[in-house]
Write a protein that holds these residues in place. Structure first.
Motif, PDB file in Angstrom:
ATOM      1  N   PRO A  79      46.535  58.292  38.613  1.00  0.00           N
ATOM      2  CA  PRO A  79      45.220  57.683  38.322  1.00  0.00           C
ATOM      3  C   PRO A  79      44.412  58.566  37.371  1.00  0.00           C
ATOM      4  CG  PRO A  79      45.605  57.846  40.691  1.00  0.00           C
ATOM      5  CD  PRO A  79      46.684  58.639  40.022  1.00  0.00           C
ATOM      6  N   PRO A  80      43.545  57.976  36.567  1.00  0.00           N
ATOM      7  CA  PRO A  80      42.730  58.787  35.657  1.00  0.00           C
ATOM      8  C   PRO A  80      41.805  59.734  36.437  1.00  0.00           C
ATOM      9  CG  PRO A  80      42.026  56.490  35.643  1.00  0.00           C
ATOM     10  CD  PRO A  80      43.262  56.553  36.462  1.00  0.00           C
TER      11      PRO A  80
ATOM     12  N   GLY B 152      38.500  61.658  37.605  1.00  0.00           N
ATOM     13  CA  GLY B 152      37.078  61.291  37.750  1.00  0.00           C
ATOM     14  C   GLY B 152      36.813  60.027  38.545  1.00  0.00           C
ATOM     15  N   LEU B 153      37.867  59.421  39.105  1.00  0.00           N
ATOM     16  CA  LEU B 153      37.623  58.195  39.883  1.00  0.00           C
ATOM     17  C   LEU B 153      36.734  58.481  41.093  1.00  0.00           C
ATOM     18  CD1 LEU B 153      40.981  56.161  40.010  1.00  0.00           C
ATOM     19  CD2 LEU B 153      39.003  55.841  38.536  1.00  0.00           C
ATOM     20  N   TRP B 154      36.972  59.657  41.705  1.00  0.00           N
ATOM     21  CA  TRP B 154      36.194  59.984  42.902  1.00  0.00           C
ATOM     22  C   TRP B 154      34.699  60.067  42.607  1.00  0.00           C
ATOM     23  CZ3 TRP B 154      35.448  59.614  47.724  1.00  0.00           C
ATOM     24  CH2 TRP B 154      34.477  60.397  48.359  1.00  0.00           C
TER      25      TRP B 154
ATOM     26  N   GLY C  61      32.918  58.413  40.515  1.00  0.00           N
ATOM     27  CA  GLY C  61      32.347  57.068  40.497  1.00  0.00           C
ATOM     28  C   GLY C  61      32.179  56.513  41.901  1.00  0.00           C
ATOM     29  N   VAL C  62      33.202  56.736  42.731  1.00  0.00           N
ATOM     30  CA  VAL C  62      33.140  56.251  44.118  1.00  0.00           C
ATOM     31  C   VAL C  62      32.014  56.970  44.856  1.00  0.00           C
ATOM     32  CG1 VAL C  62      34.403  56.141  46.317  1.00  0.00           C
ATOM     33  CG2 VAL C  62      35.593  55.658  44.185  1.00  0.00           C
TER      34      VAL C  62
ATOM     35  N   LYS D 168      28.578  55.787  44.006  1.00  0.00           N
ATOM     36  CA  LYS D 168      28.269  54.459  44.550  1.00  0.00           C
ATOM     37  C   LYS D 168      28.024  54.494  46.058  1.00  0.00           C
ATOM     38  CE  LYS D 168      30.512  51.668  41.038  1.00  0.00           C
ATOM     39  NZ  LYS D 168      31.686  50.898  40.663  1.00  0.00           N
ATOM     40  N   ILE D 169      28.758  55.345  46.770  1.00  0.00           N
ATOM     41  CA  ILE D 169      28.585  55.321  48.231  1.00  0.00           C
ATOM     42  C   ILE D 169      27.407  56.180  48.704  1.00  0.00           C
ATOM     43  CG2 ILE D 169      31.008  54.793  48.715  1.00  0.00           C
ATOM     44  CD1 ILE D 169      31.445  57.693  49.497  1.00  0.00           C
ATOM     45  N   THR D 170      26.940  57.096  47.833  1.00  0.00           N
ATOM     46  CA  THR D 170      25.832  57.950  48.268  1.00  0.00           C
ATOM     47  C   THR D 170      24.478  57.514  47.711  1.00  0.00           C
ATOM     48  OG1 THR D 170      26.331  59.459  46.461  1.00  0.00           O
ATOM     49  CG2 THR D 170      27.214  60.031  48.635  1.00  0.00           C
TER      50      THR D 170
ATOM     51  N   GLU E  73      21.069  51.945  48.471  1.00  0.00           N
ATOM     52  CA  GLU E  73      21.340  50.561  48.074  1.00  0.00           C
ATOM     53  C   GLU E  73      20.097  49.934  47.475  1.00  0.00           C
ATOM     54  OE1 GLU E  73      23.570  47.775  49.798  1.00  0.00           O
ATOM     55  OE2 GLU E  73      25.121  49.098  50.554  1.00  0.00           O
TER      56      GLU E  73
END
Lengths: 199, 167
Positions: B61-62, B64-66, B68-69, B72-74, B77
């Motif tokens: 996987p490329p 830096g995916l983490w 982004g995740v 979004k999760i921290t 909302e």
């Protein structure tokens, strides 16, 4: 088998910690499964950027809805179901945008481990290395040319290495349906790839 | 040899995928044992499947995916606006919702407008209505920013209307 049991045990522990709000546990779980999810997405979507986006979305959704997971042990299957469903959503959206990036680019640039591994294994013989590279590319094209129903089953069976029963659970379909799709997909792959084998 | 070669070759994928009846499996096995062409066909099928299995893609996987995740999760909302929720629920594009609302407003407006009333319908105001209008117009006309001429003409009009009703 023992290794699989250990993997499940560690996953269960991580899932329990995530339920308690431990983000570092989720990071660990992400590190353990991102490759699997990314490869499933990449093979279903046949698009590198989309696969990366969907992989992220799968984990975000997993984190936010982990409380709905009935059993900690079911995490990996649940994750794969999320991945397949979100790939389907992405394909539906794609109908509107219609931007498909071929995997050829990915293969040609040598980003894939398929090629990295191939270069390591075959470096002593450049001619055979080229053969392997071509074979890999052709197999990948054959898989990506299957219809979505067949592609999902083939990706989960060959790319993810799942058993038929597990695929049935992931896709929420009867085992007989999965076996039937797998048989038809194999027949199609055989038609497309028979020229590569000599008997 | 009961089965024809053509039928056997069509069933090789099913045979290898374990979805045929035991009887069909046995028939195919008997045929293959006696037919070298179909046996070669089965070998070719197995070879292709082995080729697929040994050449399945496995990409890294490329980077830096983490990140982004994690972002979004921290991140807190963002509340979805009420209209957004309705739109999500209806699953219709915003312009379609706008056009629908405008069309509905026009229909409702036409239905309730005085133009819609037939000539015979009773639109005349009662004496009580006229007196209320006069009182209201008089009180608001005292405001320094009021359109006094307008209110005076309204008072005159309602008085005339009242006179007509009384005569």
């Amino acid at each position: 088998m023992a290794k699989e049991g250990l993997v499940t045990y560690v996953d269960n522990d991580l899932v329990r910690r995530i339920r308690e709000g431990d983000v570092t546990a989720f990071e660990e779980l992400f590190a353990r499964h991102q490759r699997r999810v990314y490869n499933i997405c990449l093979q279903i979507l046949n698009n590198e950027a989309e696969a990366a986006d969907v992989t992220q979305d799968v984990f975000v959704k997993a984190y936010k809805s982990i409380k709905s997971l009935k059993s900690d042990a079911a995490f990996v299957g649940w994750l794969k179901t999320l991945a397949v469903n979100m790939c389907r959503d992405a394909l539906r959206k794609r109908v509107r945008t219609a931007s498909v990036q071929s995997l050829d680019k990915l293969i040609e640039t040598g980003d894939g481990d398929c090629l990295q591994r191939e270069i390591e294994d075959w470096s002593h013989n450049p001619e055979r290395s080229m053969d392997k590279r071509e074979t890999c590319k052709i197999v990948q094209k054959a898989i990506s040319s299957l219809s979505l129903d067949y592609r999902e089953v083939v990706v989960l069976f060959y790319v993810d290495g799942a058993e038929v029963n597990e695929i049935a659970k992931t896709l929420n379909s009867p085992v007989g349906t999965i076996k039937s799709r797998l048989a038809r997909a194999r027949a199609e792959l055989k038609r497309k790839l028979a020229h590569l084998v000599e008997t | 040899m009961l089965m024809k070669c053509e039928n056997v070759r069509q069933l090789l994928a099913e045979y290898r995928s374990d979805i045929l009846s035991p009887r069909k499996n046995r028939e195919i096995e008997e045929h293959i044992a006696a037919c070298s062409d179909c046996a070669r066909e089965l070998n070719e099928f197995d070879a292709v499947m082995a080729l697929v299995e040994s050449n399945v893609p496995d990409y890294t996987p490329p980077q830096g995916l983490w990140n982004g995740v994690y972002n979004k999760i921290t991140s807190p909302e963002q509340p979805v606006p009420v209209f957004g929720k309705i739109q999500q629920w209806l699953r219709i594009p915003i312009h379609a919702a706008g056009v629908g609302a405008a069309a509905l407003a026009i229909v409702v407006g036409l239905f309730f407008s005085p133009v819609h009333q037939s000539p015979g319908s009773d639109l005349r105001m009662t004496t009580a209505d006229n007196r209320y209008i006069q009182a209201h117009a008089y009180s608001v006309s005292q405001s320094p920013l009021a359109d006094r001429a307008g209110y005076v003409s309204l008072i005159t009009f309602s008085q005339e209307s009242e006179d007509e009703q009384t005569h």
